[in-house]
Motif scaffolding. Structure first.
Motif, PDB file in Angstrom:
ATOM      1  N   ILE A  34       0.554  -1.077   0.115  1.00  0.00           N
ATOM      2  CA  ILE A  34       0.052   0.096   0.066  1.00  0.00           C
ATOM      3  C   ILE A  34       0.734   1.227  -0.085  1.00  0.00           C
ATOM      4  O   ILE A  34       0.745   2.252  -0.789  1.00  0.00           O
ATOM      5  CB  ILE A  34      -0.818   0.114   1.272  1.00  0.00           C
ATOM      6  N   PHE A  35       1.915   1.213   0.839  1.00  0.00           N
ATOM      7  CA  PHE A  35       2.712   2.373   0.871  1.00  0.00           C
ATOM      8  C   PHE A  35       3.452   2.461  -0.294  1.00  0.00           C
ATOM      9  O   PHE A  35       3.714   3.777  -0.782  1.00  0.00           O
ATOM     10  CB  PHE A  35       3.704   2.361   1.957  1.00  0.00           C
ATOM     11  N   VAL A  37       2.236   1.966  -3.258  1.00  0.00           N
ATOM     12  CA  VAL A  37       1.408   2.734  -4.146  1.00  0.00           C
ATOM     13  C   VAL A  37       1.369   4.166  -3.883  1.00  0.00           C
ATOM     14  O   VAL A  37       1.154   5.366  -4.871  1.00  0.00           O
ATOM     15  CB  VAL A  37      -0.298   2.139  -4.215  1.00  0.00           C
ATOM     16  N   ALA A  38       1.056   4.339  -2.774  1.00  0.00           N
ATOM     17  CA  ALA A  38       1.118   5.932  -2.236  1.00  0.00           C
ATOM     18  C   ALA A  38       2.200   6.720  -2.635  1.00  0.00           C
ATOM     19  O   ALA A  38       2.219   7.776  -3.169  1.00  0.00           O
ATOM     20  CB  ALA A  38       1.228   6.003  -0.751  1.00  0.00           C
TER      21      ALA A  38
END
Lengths: 118, 141
Positions: A34-35, A37-38
């Motif tokens: 997720i990080f 993607v961020a």
């Protein structure tokens, strides 16, 4: 490091150690992607990207401590940021999962960086 | 996962998707504008000039990351004490209650009371009475 004698006096349950380690490492590998993607969306490059990862992973660990470890371990009389109720060493808890998720982080980071700035 | 963790993660993912799409649209728009500008003026300015991300998209991304992380942390399994005496004490006190996963079922690797062996013992067999009963049954046949 506890000695053999201490392990005899206060034995440890290996299943619980595995269960706890798995819970933490599952969380960290999931959040690492997720990080990534961020970081890709934000368009971070070079050191900034790695800094972002380390800051957010540490934050995840702190959140995990606050919601999963702290309520029961503080009640049982352990000090703040003492994880000895659920993990064998402090080092294992706070830094154990950092490099496990790094590969997944770089994967999604580069993927989304490329997707968005194509 | 409980519903609160699920809904938090879902909200975070929604925000995240929106931020991702916005960032993509922004960069596509910038590239398009740069291309049309350079074709108008035929100047040799860099075509791939991408201005930095708008602040609202950056904020949305960060907030979405926080929300997703929060949801995932809430969805993790309950930890178990590693010291034998603490662990066994928790089983004695709470039984299966302390070893339920977040969807309310008892974990598969729950082993139950570790002192079960000590706490139940089969009684002695009264062999004389059984023999007598058998003898009476044989007589009755």
């Amino acid at each position: 490091m506890p000695t053999e004698r201490e392990f005899q006096v206060a034995p440890i349950v290996p299943e619980s150690v595995m269960h706890n380690t798995k819970a933490l490492s599952n969380l960290q590998s999931l959040t690492a992607s997720i990080f990534g993607v961020a970081a890709g969306i934000l368009g971070l490059e070079s050191y900034n990207g790695f800094l972002f990862y380390f800051v957010f992973t540490l934050l995840t660990t702190v959140l995990f401590y606050a919601f999963r470890v702290a309520p029961t371990s503080l009640k049982s009389g352990l000090g703040m940021f003492d994880t000895s109720r659920y993990y064998r060493t402090q080092y294992e808890f706070w830094t154990g999962g950092i490099f496990g998720g790094l590969a997944g982080y770089i994967l999604t980071w580069t993927l989304f960086y490329g997707l968005i700035r194509a | 996962m409980t519903w609160i963790s699920k809904s938090t993660s879902a909200l975070g993912l929604l925000l995240f998707t929106h931020a991702c799409y916005s960032a993509h649209e922004h960069s596509a728009l910038q590239a398009h504008r740069a291309a049309s500008l350079s074709s108008l003026t035929t100047s040799h300015g860099g075509v791939g000039v991408i201005s930095s991300l708008p602040l609202d998209i950056a904020i949305e991304t960060i907030v979405a990351t926080f929300v997703i992380t929060f949801g995932l942390v809430l969805g993790t399994a309950k930890l178990r004490p590693i010291q034998w005496r603490v662990w066994a004490g928790q089983i004695e006190r709470e039984g299966e209650e302390g070893f339920k996963n977040s969807s309310g079922e008892v974990d598969r690797d729950y082993v139950g009371n570790p002192f079960k062996l000590l706490e139940s013992r089969p009684g002695f067999v009264d062999i004389r009475r059984q023999r007598q009963e058998f003898a009476e049954w044989v007589k009755g046949q």
